[in-house]
Design a protein around this motif. Structure first.
Motif, PDB file in Angstrom:
ATOM      1  N   CYS A 103       0.839  -1.198   0.000  1.00 33.16           N
ATOM      2  CA  CYS A 103       0.000   0.000   0.000  1.00 33.16           C
ATOM      3  C   CYS A 103       0.872   1.245   0.000  1.00 33.16           C
ATOM      4  CB  CYS A 103      -0.901  -0.029   1.222  1.00 33.16           C
ATOM      5  SG  CYS A 103      -2.001   1.400   1.353  1.00 33.16           S
ATOM      6  N   ALA A 104       0.415   2.292  -0.692  1.00 30.81           N
ATOM      7  CA  ALA A 104       1.125   3.573  -0.748  1.00 30.81           C
ATOM      8  C   ALA A 104       0.147   4.692  -0.409  1.00 30.81           C
ATOM      9  CB  ALA A 104       1.747   3.792  -2.126  1.00 30.81           C
ATOM     10  N   ALA A 105       0.659   5.774   0.167  1.00 31.03           N
ATOM     11  CA  ALA A 105      -0.185   6.904   0.567  1.00 31.03           C
ATOM     12  C   ALA A 105      -0.224   7.951  -0.537  1.00 31.03           C
ATOM     13  CB  ALA A 105       0.342   7.520   1.857  1.00 31.03           C
ATOM     14  N   PHE A 106      -1.420   8.560  -0.733  1.00 32.11           N
ATOM     15  CA  PHE A 106      -1.538   9.636  -1.711  1.00 32.11           C
ATOM     16  C   PHE A 106      -0.773  10.879  -1.251  1.00 32.11           C
ATOM     17  CE2 PHE A 106      -5.302   7.054  -2.732  1.00 32.11           C
ATOM     18  CZ  PHE A 106      -5.188   6.967  -4.109  1.00 32.11           C
ATOM     19  N   LEU A 107      -0.807  11.153   0.049  1.00 32.68           N
ATOM     20  CA  LEU A 107      -0.113  12.291   0.652  1.00 32.68           C
ATOM     21  C   LEU A 107       0.520  11.841   1.964  1.00 32.68           C
ATOM     22  CD1 LEU A 107      -2.787  15.102   0.091  1.00 32.68           C
ATOM     23  CD2 LEU A 107      -0.579  14.927  -1.075  1.00 32.68           C
ATOM     24  N   PRO A 108       1.576  12.513   2.397  1.00 31.68           N
ATOM     25  CA  PRO A 108       2.197  12.132   3.667  1.00 31.68           C
ATOM     26  C   PRO A 108       1.229  12.191   4.849  1.00 31.68           C
ATOM     27  CG  PRO A 108       3.643  13.583   2.426  1.00 31.68           C
ATOM     28  CD  PRO A 108       2.346  13.567   1.700  1.00 31.68           C
ATOM     29  N   THR A 109       0.250  13.091   4.795  1.00 29.53           N
ATOM     30  CA  THR A 109      -0.694  13.233   5.912  1.00 29.53           C
ATOM     31  C   THR A 109      -1.902  12.313   5.778  1.00 29.53           C
ATOM     32  OG1 THR A 109      -1.773  15.072   4.736  1.00 29.53           O
ATOM     33  CG2 THR A 109      -0.040  15.637   6.321  1.00 29.53           C
ATOM     34  N   TYR A 203      -5.732  16.904   1.856  1.00 30.03           N
ATOM     35  CA  TYR A 203      -6.330  16.011   2.858  1.00 30.03           C
ATOM     36  C   TYR A 203      -6.630  16.835   4.098  1.00 30.03           C
ATOM     37  CZ  TYR A 203      -7.116  12.021   5.900  1.00 30.03           C
ATOM     38  OH  TYR A 203      -7.694  11.106   6.761  1.00 30.03           O
ATOM     39  N   THR A 204      -7.933  17.101   4.312  1.00 28.58           N
ATOM     40  CA  THR A 204      -8.384  17.873   5.469  1.00 28.58           C
ATOM     41  C   THR A 204      -9.635  17.222   6.030  1.00 28.58           C
ATOM     42  OG1 THR A 204      -9.664  19.361   4.027  1.00 28.58           O
ATOM     43  CG2 THR A 204      -7.430  20.064   4.637  1.00 28.58           C
ATOM     44  N   GLN A 205      -9.757  17.253   7.366  1.00 25.28           N
ATOM     45  CA  GLN A 205     -10.926  16.716   8.068  1.00 25.28           C
ATOM     46  C   GLN A 205     -11.264  15.298   7.582  1.00 25.28           C
ATOM     47  OE1 GLN A 205     -14.057  19.645   7.571  1.00 25.28           O
ATOM     48  NE2 GLN A 205     -13.086  21.086   8.999  1.00 25.28           N
ATOM     49  N   ASP A 206     -10.217  14.468   7.516  1.00 25.41           N
ATOM     50  CA  ASP A 206     -10.349  13.052   7.121  1.00 25.41           C
ATOM     51  C   ASP A 206     -10.912  12.877   5.719  1.00 25.41           C
ATOM     52  OD1 ASP A 206      -9.423  12.339   9.655  1.00 25.41           O
ATOM     53  OD2 ASP A 206     -11.462  12.262  10.488  1.00 25.41           O
ATOM     54  N   THR A 207     -10.809  13.912   4.887  1.00 34.66           N
ATOM     55  CA  THR A 207     -11.333  13.831   3.531  1.00 34.66           C
ATOM     56  C   THR A 207     -10.213  14.084   2.532  1.00 34.66           C
ATOM     57  OG1 THR A 207     -13.517  14.608   4.237  1.00 34.66           O
ATOM     58  CG2 THR A 207     -13.008  14.744   1.883  1.00 34.66           C
ATOM     59  N   LEU A 208     -10.072  13.177   1.580  1.00 32.61           N
ATOM     60  CA  LEU A 208      -9.095  13.311   0.486  1.00 32.61           C
ATOM     61  C   LEU A 208      -9.835  13.919  -0.706  1.00 32.61           C
ATOM     62  CD1 LEU A 208      -6.252  12.681  -0.767  1.00 32.61           C
ATOM     63  CD2 LEU A 208      -7.230  10.467  -1.478  1.00 32.61           C
ATOM     64  N   THR A 209      -9.378  15.088  -1.149  1.00 29.03           N
ATOM     65  CA  THR A 209     -10.045  15.778  -2.252  1.00 29.03           C
ATOM     66  C   THR A 209      -9.104  15.891  -3.439  1.00 29.03           C
ATOM     67  OG1 THR A 209     -11.385  17.090  -0.698  1.00 29.03           O
ATOM     68  CG2 THR A 209     -11.229  17.903  -2.958  1.00 29.03           C
TER      69      THR A 209
END
Length: 222
Positions: A103-109, A203-209
């Motif tokens: 698995c890889a992350a879209f953003l570090p956060t 990535y804010t408020q647990d939402t990836l946009t």
């Protein structure tokens, strides 16, 4: 003088040996004794030569001596440490396992997870079909290469991606073989056009946009 006495003693010894072996005495008349004495010396020399030859032939069997390796013509000897199959000199080829995927992350956060769609907009207008979880996305690393996999209500879409900062660019986009008509086909066509452009991610408020031009897609980790 000493040499003459030694020859005389050897002749006497030869007489005794012949008397013991053959049961009669040998006299020196007519040169017979000299011929017999010479014959005995030749026999002794021959016996000594045979003894030396026998020792040389058996010396190779003595522990510590060099040994000779017998090989079948046309077949090379297997080097030490080579992997071979049981009962033969055939090398066993090395086998490789399946590609390693992680698995890889879209953003570090952003957490590394599968994300489900929760909203979408097109030119500022909300798209209700995207709010019912019809899309799912996941980013994986396959042997160091990032791969995007996206599930839609029609067929899967995916391709290799590169991420620079918060900008994600998708390479050659692959679409599943399933054909869709009606609204499902329209949704997939819109997503396909969305993925063709560079995508800015937040990535804010647990939402990836994702933002692509004037269109957006929003996801939450499942």
């Amino acid at each position: 003088m000493n040499w003459g006495r030694q020859i005389h003693r050897q002749k006497l010894m030869t007489k005794r040996v012949w008397k013991i072996m053959f049961g009669f005495s040998v006299h020196s008349q007519g040169g017979t004794m000299d011929r017999i004495w010479r014959l005995s010396i030749r026999i002794s020399v021959l016996a000594a030569a045979l003894l030396v030859t026998s020792c040389a032939a058996t010396s190779s069997d003595v522990p510590g001596s060099a040994s000779t390796t017998l090989t079948t013509p046309g077949i090379a000897a297997t080097p030490p440490g080579a992997l071979t199959s049981s009962g033969s000199n055939i090398r066993v080829p090395a086998t490789s396992g399946p590609p390693q995927e992680s698995c890889a992350a879209f953003l570090p956060t952003a957490p590394c997870a599968t994300y489900g769609g929760v909203a979408a907009t097109s030119k500022g207008k909300a798209l209700p079909w995207a709010a019912v979880g019809t899309t799912k996305v996941r980013l994986t690393s396959v042997e160091g290469t990032l791969q995007l996999v996206m599930k839609t209500d029609c067929s899967p879409i995916g391709g290799p991606v590169t991420i620079a900062g918060n900008i994600m660019t998708i390479g050659k986009i692959a679409t599943g073989a399933s054909g869709c008509i009606g609204t499902g086909g329209e949704h997939q066509a819109w997503i396909h056009e969305f993925l063709k452009r560079p995508i800015a991610m937040t990535y804010t408020q647990d939402t990836l946009t994702w933002s692509s031009g004037t269109d957006t897609l929003s996801f939450k980790a499942e």
